[in-house]
Design a protein around this motif. Structure first.
Motif, PDB file in Angstrom:
ATOM      1  N   MET A 194      13.605  -9.056   2.774  1.00  0.00           N
ATOM      2  CA  MET A 194      13.798 -10.496   2.667  1.00  0.00           C
ATOM      3  C   MET A 194      13.148 -11.207   3.853  1.00  0.00           C
ATOM      4  O   MET A 194      12.972 -10.630   4.918  1.00  0.00           O
ATOM      5  CB  MET A 194      15.303 -10.807   2.615  1.00  0.00           C
ATOM      6  N   ASP A 195      12.774 -12.459   3.626  1.00  0.00           N
ATOM      7  CA  ASP A 195      12.269 -13.346   4.677  1.00  0.00           C
ATOM      8  C   ASP A 195      10.975 -12.805   5.305  1.00  0.00           C
ATOM      9  O   ASP A 195      10.739 -12.958   6.496  1.00  0.00           O
ATOM     10  CB  ASP A 195      13.347 -13.544   5.757  1.00  0.00           C
ATOM     11  N   LEU A 196      10.132 -12.175   4.472  1.00  0.00           N
ATOM     12  CA  LEU A 196       8.859 -11.625   4.960  1.00  0.00           C
ATOM     13  C   LEU A 196       7.814 -12.740   5.008  1.00  0.00           C
ATOM     14  O   LEU A 196       7.610 -13.450   4.027  1.00  0.00           O
ATOM     15  CB  LEU A 196       8.390 -10.495   4.033  1.00  0.00           C
ATOM     16  N   ARG A 197       7.111 -12.877   6.162  1.00  0.00           N
ATOM     17  CA  ARG A 197       6.101 -13.929   6.336  1.00  0.00           C
ATOM     18  C   ARG A 197       4.747 -13.372   6.788  1.00  0.00           C
ATOM     19  O   ARG A 197       3.763 -14.109   6.788  1.00  0.00           O
ATOM     20  CB  ARG A 197       6.579 -14.965   7.360  1.00  0.00           C
ATOM     21  N   TYR A 198       4.710 -12.111   7.164  1.00  0.00           N
ATOM     22  CA  TYR A 198       3.445 -11.528   7.621  1.00  0.00           C
ATOM     23  C   TYR A 198       3.456 -10.051   7.272  1.00  0.00           C
ATOM     24  O   TYR A 198       4.478  -9.369   7.376  1.00  0.00           O
ATOM     25  CB  TYR A 198       3.292 -11.701   9.137  1.00  0.00           C
ATOM     26  N   PHE A 199       2.322  -9.508   6.807  1.00  0.00           N
ATOM     27  CA  PHE A 199       2.233  -8.085   6.545  1.00  0.00           C
ATOM     28  C   PHE A 199       0.788  -7.624   6.684  1.00  0.00           C
ATOM     29  O   PHE A 199      -0.153  -8.411   6.619  1.00  0.00           O
ATOM     30  CB  PHE A 199       2.752  -7.743   5.141  1.00  0.00           C
ATOM     31  N   SER A 200       0.619  -6.313   6.872  1.00  0.00           N
ATOM     32  CA  SER A 200      -0.682  -5.650   6.839  1.00  0.00           C
ATOM     33  C   SER A 200      -0.624  -4.529   5.820  1.00  0.00           C
ATOM     34  O   SER A 200       0.409  -3.844   5.700  1.00  0.00           O
ATOM     35  CB  SER A 200      -1.035  -5.071   8.212  1.00  0.00           C
ATOM     36  N   LEU A 201      -1.728  -4.341   5.069  1.00  0.00           N
ATOM     37  CA  LEU A 201      -1.824  -3.290   4.075  1.00  0.00           C
ATOM     38  C   LEU A 201      -2.756  -2.205   4.589  1.00  0.00           C
ATOM     39  O   LEU A 201      -3.737  -2.481   5.292  1.00  0.00           O
ATOM     40  CB  LEU A 201      -2.366  -3.829   2.750  1.00  0.00           C
ATOM     41  N   PHE A 202      -2.503  -0.948   4.198  1.00  0.00           N
ATOM     42  CA  PHE A 202      -3.370   0.157   4.578  1.00  0.00           C
ATOM     43  C   PHE A 202      -3.382   1.155   3.432  1.00  0.00           C
ATOM     44  O   PHE A 202      -2.342   1.438   2.825  1.00  0.00           O
ATOM     45  CB  PHE A 202      -2.852   0.838   5.844  1.00  0.00           C
ATOM     46  N   VAL A 203      -4.566   1.680   3.092  1.00  0.00           N
ATOM     47  CA  VAL A 203      -4.688   2.692   2.055  1.00  0.00           C
ATOM     48  C   VAL A 203      -5.709   3.719   2.508  1.00  0.00           C
ATOM     49  O   VAL A 203      -6.718   3.390   3.143  1.00  0.00           O
ATOM     50  CB  VAL A 203      -5.089   2.068   0.699  1.00  0.00           C
ATOM     51  N   THR A 204      -5.471   4.986   2.193  1.00  0.00           N
ATOM     52  CA  THR A 204      -6.396   6.067   2.523  1.00  0.00           C
ATOM     53  C   THR A 204      -6.257   7.154   1.486  1.00  0.00           C
ATOM     54  O   THR A 204      -5.330   7.132   0.653  1.00  0.00           O
ATOM     55  CB  THR A 204      -6.111   6.630   3.924  1.00  0.00           C
ATOM     56  N   SER A 205      -7.176   8.108   1.509  1.00  0.00           N
ATOM     57  CA  SER A 205      -7.174   9.244   0.594  1.00  0.00           C
ATOM     58  C   SER A 205      -7.147  10.524   1.405  1.00  0.00           C
ATOM     59  O   SER A 205      -7.717  10.603   2.501  1.00  0.00           O
ATOM     60  CB  SER A 205      -8.415   9.226  -0.307  1.00  0.00           C
ATOM     61  N   PHE A 206      -6.511  11.546   0.862  1.00  0.00           N
ATOM     62  CA  PHE A 206      -6.430  12.821   1.559  1.00  0.00           C
ATOM     63  C   PHE A 206      -7.704  13.654   1.391  1.00  0.00           C
ATOM     64  O   PHE A 206      -8.051  14.456   2.245  1.00  0.00           O
ATOM     65  CB  PHE A 206      -5.235  13.629   1.042  1.00  0.00           C
ATOM     66  N   HIS A 207      -8.373  13.465   0.260  1.00  0.00           N
ATOM     67  CA  HIS A 207      -9.533  14.292  -0.063  1.00  0.00           C
ATOM     68  C   HIS A 207     -10.723  13.418  -0.443  1.00  0.00           C
ATOM     69  O   HIS A 207     -10.569  12.260  -0.840  1.00  0.00           O
ATOM     70  CB  HIS A 207      -9.215  15.248  -1.227  1.00  0.00           C
ATOM     71  N   ASN A 208     -11.921  14.032  -0.369  1.00  0.00           N
ATOM     72  CA  ASN A 208     -13.137  13.400  -0.882  1.00  0.00           C
ATOM     73  C   ASN A 208     -13.162  13.625  -2.387  1.00  0.00           C
ATOM     74  O   ASN A 208     -13.379  14.740  -2.862  1.00  0.00           O
ATOM     75  CB  ASN A 208     -14.367  14.043  -0.228  1.00  0.00           C
ATOM     76  N   HIS A 209     -12.855  12.543  -3.121  1.00  0.00           N
ATOM     77  CA  HIS A 209     -12.796  12.707  -4.573  1.00  0.00           C
ATOM     78  C   HIS A 209     -14.006  12.065  -5.244  1.00  0.00           C
ATOM     79  O   HIS A 209     -13.885  11.345  -6.234  1.00  0.00           O
ATOM     80  CB  HIS A 209     -11.488  12.152  -5.136  1.00  0.00           C
ATOM     81  N   SER A 210     -15.217  12.346  -4.669  1.00  0.00           N
ATOM     82  CA  SER A 210     -16.450  11.822  -5.272  1.00  0.00           C
ATOM     83  C   SER A 210     -16.726  12.465  -6.623  1.00  0.00           C
ATOM     84  O   SER A 210     -17.431  11.896  -7.460  1.00  0.00           O
ATOM     85  CB  SER A 210     -17.632  12.065  -4.323  1.00  0.00           C
ATOM     86  N   ASN A 211     -16.150  13.681  -6.862  1.00  0.00           N
ATOM     87  CA  ASN A 211     -16.378  14.345  -8.145  1.00  0.00           C
ATOM     88  C   ASN A 211     -15.425  13.868  -9.221  1.00  0.00           C
ATOM     89  O   ASN A 211     -15.530  14.288 -10.374  1.00  0.00           O
ATOM     90  CB  ASN A 211     -16.227  15.868  -7.976  1.00  0.00           C
ATOM     91  N   SER A 212     -14.466  13.035  -8.843  1.00  0.00           N
ATOM     92  CA  SER A 212     -13.521  12.532  -9.841  1.00  0.00           C
ATOM     93  C   SER A 212     -14.204  11.503 -10.716  1.00  0.00           C
ATOM     94  O   SER A 212     -14.711  10.502 -10.233  1.00  0.00           O
ATOM     95  CB  SER A 212     -12.303  11.912  -9.145  1.00  0.00           C
ATOM     96  N   ARG A 213     -14.222  11.780 -12.002  1.00  0.00           N
ATOM     97  CA  ARG A 213     -14.931  10.893 -12.910  1.00  0.00           C
ATOM     98  C   ARG A 213     -14.052   9.763 -13.425  1.00  0.00           C
ATOM     99  O   ARG A 213     -14.526   8.866 -14.077  1.00  0.00           O
ATOM    100  CB  ARG A 213     -15.475  11.697 -14.098  1.00  0.00           C
ATOM    101  N   PHE A 214     -12.780   9.844 -13.171  1.00  0.00           N
ATOM    102  CA  PHE A 214     -11.934   8.775 -13.713  1.00  0.00           C
ATOM    103  C   PHE A 214     -11.149   8.024 -12.637  1.00  0.00           C
ATOM    104  O   PHE A 214     -10.531   7.017 -12.935  1.00  0.00           O
ATOM    105  CB  PHE A 214     -10.950   9.337 -14.761  1.00  0.00           C
ATOM    106  N   ALA A 215     -11.159   8.466 -11.378  1.00  0.00           N
ATOM    107  CA  ALA A 215     -10.416   7.772 -10.331  1.00  0.00           C
ATOM    108  C   ALA A 215     -11.168   7.843  -9.021  1.00  0.00           C
ATOM    109  O   ALA A 215     -10.752   8.541  -8.091  1.00  0.00           O
ATOM    110  CB  ALA A 215      -9.024   8.366 -10.193  1.00  0.00           C
ATOM    111  N   PRO A 216     -12.293   7.101  -8.890  1.00  0.00           N
ATOM    112  CA  PRO A 216     -13.067   7.180  -7.649  1.00  0.00           C
ATOM    113  C   PRO A 216     -12.467   6.396  -6.498  1.00  0.00           C
ATOM    114  O   PRO A 216     -12.871   6.570  -5.358  1.00  0.00           O
ATOM    115  CB  PRO A 216     -14.423   6.607  -8.049  1.00  0.00           C
ATOM    116  N   CYS A 217     -11.522   5.500  -6.763  1.00  0.00           N
ATOM    117  CA  CYS A 217     -10.986   4.607  -5.720  1.00  0.00           C
ATOM    118  C   CYS A 217      -9.468   4.703  -5.645  1.00  0.00           C
ATOM    119  O   CYS A 217      -8.787   5.045  -6.618  1.00  0.00           O
ATOM    120  CB  CYS A 217     -11.388   3.148  -5.982  1.00  0.00           C
TER     121      CYS A 217
END
Length: 738
Positions: A194-217
């Protein structure tokens, strides 16, 4: 206005009004061309496609402090001046449960791999509205979301209080991802505080999933959960340039309704508005009262005005609609009746209902007349069958030749079992005083209504026992009533209450003389002796106690309550049954073996005799030794007879007489039934004791100041010691207490 029937109309009208008071009516949303009504007069009401209602505004003087909107190139932004670049998508208005919210867009954090393994990301993103104090991120509508098959996302803030939260999403095959819902596979969510006025978002991946044909991001963002449509395309399509809709709660800040209402700057200025406190941190909001619509932050015509429920397009009434300030009512023409509402009974013609009512009324009249006649015949027959059923159930076909009373006779005699007629109550039933038409007084014993057949059997058993007994010291059974649900017994009326009442109740303690006590005990012993040995079929009473001994005007004893009694065949000495009786009077041998004999009555009579001699109850609640029989035997065996006897008994009796009576009681209380005398022997000894002449004290040497009875009781009670040593144990091995 006239309506028929009037009382039905009034009742329905009251119900309608109450329903309207209990369920808030929601005003229809304003049309597009009414957007100007929500803005301050003379001010722009739109920026592009976004309506700008007051307290928001674009131009100076058109908004409340802190609610300015920056309109640039047809796009609305929160705040005014440089750095205010939070794009406004919608300001929700006009519907009470959506007031106090607006929707803005914010960027998405992402972490992507292309087919060559190159990583591109904007894995951290922040959003700060702390400089806009009237706004907070909606805790109810927004959720933190992480999307991807190898995504770790979290949201954090160090504004005021530092917090971190987030979630992990992982999957290996598109077929496992549920379509249309964010359920944890390929997508996960986390709540925000409750009463949130400021936030930061962060996202990362554990592996290099360049070979993934359906979930590159992998993506992370804060968004209004109700505005998201999660599908498989969330994995395959490029979302890096998209924005997520975020809902903000807004409020007039820093005061509650109670505090703001006492100031000159109170925002709820419309006469038909009310204030409510914010549910997401400090501040308050305004809303129009029920039956009104408009902008509660404005006065005059643009404020909360009455809703015309009777307009042609929205009228809720079938015939006549009457608009009122904040409400409305419906009615019918004089020749019709009903509540007049479209969603109710509407309006129905009286003539039509008259014809129908006449036909229905005549039919009902004949049906009721015929039904009443048939019911009367059926009830009369069922009553006869029920009486016959009760008669047979209560043993009527087996009853000896005694008078049978009708239920009506006993109801009249007892004044319909008036509470003032109650003589006594017990576990099995209640005894009432009754007066027959010939003025004879009777006692009516009415069993308690119960499904326990054993209790009914007790009453039947009592009739069988008493019908074969004729003794002047046994209460006389005059008749019974067997046609009621529970059997009722009719006895001779014994007016002087129970022996227990005269011995123990306040105001009667010590009222009986020793002569009366010995005579009463002799009469009871004679009655029991008759039951054991002189009746045509021997009877064991099984519940001898002072409450079952009644006294007439002359204090003559009458033994009563034969519900637990048993007829004993001449060729048997006793019977075996479940232990029945009263604590304090129960034969110890019967208690241990389950076999009762005539000697069981002798033990119970011994307790009655001790009660008469001592004036004490059979079970005490305050003494260390709670059983009277045990206490009496202990006092006699230790030479302390006088200590336990009642004062009047000591004053009126001679030592020899008291010792003889105590010795007889001791033999009756012997633990072994073979050591107890027969009831006829007890009766003979008591008859002799009643004729005992007072000892003249001729040669007894008594020193001045000494107690003669104390000397007799403590010096040489030879008779008692001899008797105790020959036939009795020194102490009772167990104690029965209530």
């Amino acid at each position: 206005m006239a309506s028929w029937p009037a009382h039905l109309f009034l009742l329905l009208l009251c119900l309608v009004l109450l329903a309207g008071a209990a369920t808030p009516q929601t005003a229809p949303p304003p049309s597009v061309d009414s957007a100007d009504r929500w803005a301050r007069p003379g001010c722009r009401s739109k920026c592009g496609n976004v309506s700008i209602p007051y307290p928001f505004g674009i131009d100076p003087g058109c908004f409340r402090k802190g609610f300015g909107i920056n309109c640039t190139n047809g796009t609305a932004y929160l705040g005014r001046g440089p750095g205010h670049n939070i794009e406004v998508v919608d300001i929700l208005q006009g519907t009470p449960y959506l007031q106090g919210t607006l929707v803005v867009n914010q960027y998405i954090a992402y972490d992507c791999y292309d087919q060559n393994g190159e990583r591109s990301n904007h894995y951290e993103h922040w959003m700060n509205i702390s400089r806009l104090p009237n706004y907070k991120f909606s805790r109810v509508r927004n959720k933190f979301v992480a999307v991807g098959c190898d995504a770790l996302g979290y949201i954090w803030s160090d504004w005021v209080n530092t917090f971190w939260t987030g979630c992990l999403s992982y999957c290996t095959n598109a077929s496992f991802v549920p379509n249309g819902t964010c359920s944890g596979i390929g997508c996960c969510t986390a709540p925000i505080p409750m009463d949130l006025r400021y936030f930061s978002l962060f996202v990362t991946s554990f592996h290099n999933h360049s070979n993934s044909r359906f979930a590159p991001c992998s993506y992370a963002f804060l968004a209004d959960e109700g505005k998201l449509d999660f599908t498989l395309s969330s994995f395959t399509e490029d979302r890096t340039r998209e924005k997520a809709p975020v809902t903000l709660d807004w409020a007039i800040m820093n005061q509650t309704c109670e505090e703001a209402n006492r100031t000159d700057d109170f925002a709820c200025v419309s006469p038909n508005s009310y204030c409510l406190n914010s549910t997401n941190g400090p501040g308050y909001l305004c809303n129009c009262s029920q039956g009104f619509q408009g902008n509660p932050y404005l006065d005059g015509s643009n404020g909360c005005s009455d809703i015309d429920e009777c307009s042609a397009d929205t009228s809720p009434c079938a015939k006549r609609c009457h608009n009122r300030e904040g409400s409305y009512s419906c009615s019918c023409p004089w020749y019709m009746y009903g509540d007049g509402r479209i969603d109710g009974s509407g309006c129905t013609s009286i003539l039509r209902i008259l014809y129908v009512s006449l036909g229905v009324g005549l039919s009902l009249f004949f049906l009721i007349a015929i039904g009443s006649w048939l019911y009367w015949i059926h009830k009369k027959r069922k009553l006869g069958e029920l009486k016959q059923h009760f008669f047979e159930k209560n043993g009527g076909s087996l009853r000896p030749d005694i008078r049978l009373f009708s239920s009506q006779e006993l109801e009249a005699a007892s004044d319909n079992y008036n509470q003032s007629r109650i003589l006594g109550e017990g576990g099995a039933g209640t005894v009432y005083r009754g007066v027959l038409p010939n003025q004879n007084v009777i006692a009516i014993k009415k069993a308690k209504i119960s499904n326990d057949e054993a209790e009914v059997q007790q009453f039947i058993n009592e009739v069988e026992v008493l019908s074969s007994i004729n003794h002047r010291n046994v209460v006389k059974l005059l008749g019974c009533c067997l046609e009621s649900q529970v059997p009722m017994l009719v006895y001779e009326f014994v007016p002087n209450g129970t022996l227990a009442h005269h011995v123990h109740d306040e105001g009667h303690i010590g009222s009986l003389s020793l002569e009366a006590r010995l005579r009463i005990s002799s009469e009871v012993a004679g009655a029991l002796s008759y039951l054991h040995s002189a009746a045509s079929t021997p009877v064991i009473h099984r519940d001898v106690k002072t409450t079952n001994i009644l006294l007439d005007h002359n204090l003559t004893a009458k033994v009563s309550d034969f519900g637990a009694s048993r007829l004993v065949p001449l060729d048997q000495n006793g019977l075996v049954s479940l232990v029945r009786g009263t604590f304090g009077y129960l034969d110890p041998e019967y208690f241990q073996t389950g076999e009762f004999t005539d000697k069981s009555d002798v033990y119970s009579f011994g307790v009655v005799l001790v009660e008469l001699l001592t004036g004490k109850k059979p079970v005490a609640k305050t003494q260390a030794v709670k059983n009277l029989a045990t206490l009496f035997m202990d006092c006699v065996n230790s030479g302390r007879l006088v200590e336990i006897l009642e004062e009047r008994v000591v004053d009126e009796g001679t030592p020899e007489l008291l010792e003889a009576a105590a010795e007889l009681a001791m033999r009756c209380l012997s633990l072994k039934s073979n050591d107890r005398p027969l009831m006829r022997e007890v009766a003979m000894e008591l008859e002799a004791l009643t004729r005992w002449k007072k000892h003249p004290w001729g040669n007894v040497d008594v020193e001045e100041g000494d107690s003669l009875l104390a000397k007799v009781g403590s010096s040489s009670p030879s008779v008692l010691h001899d008797s105790a040593n020959s036939s009795m144990e020194p102490m009772v091995p167990f104690e029965i207490v209530r």
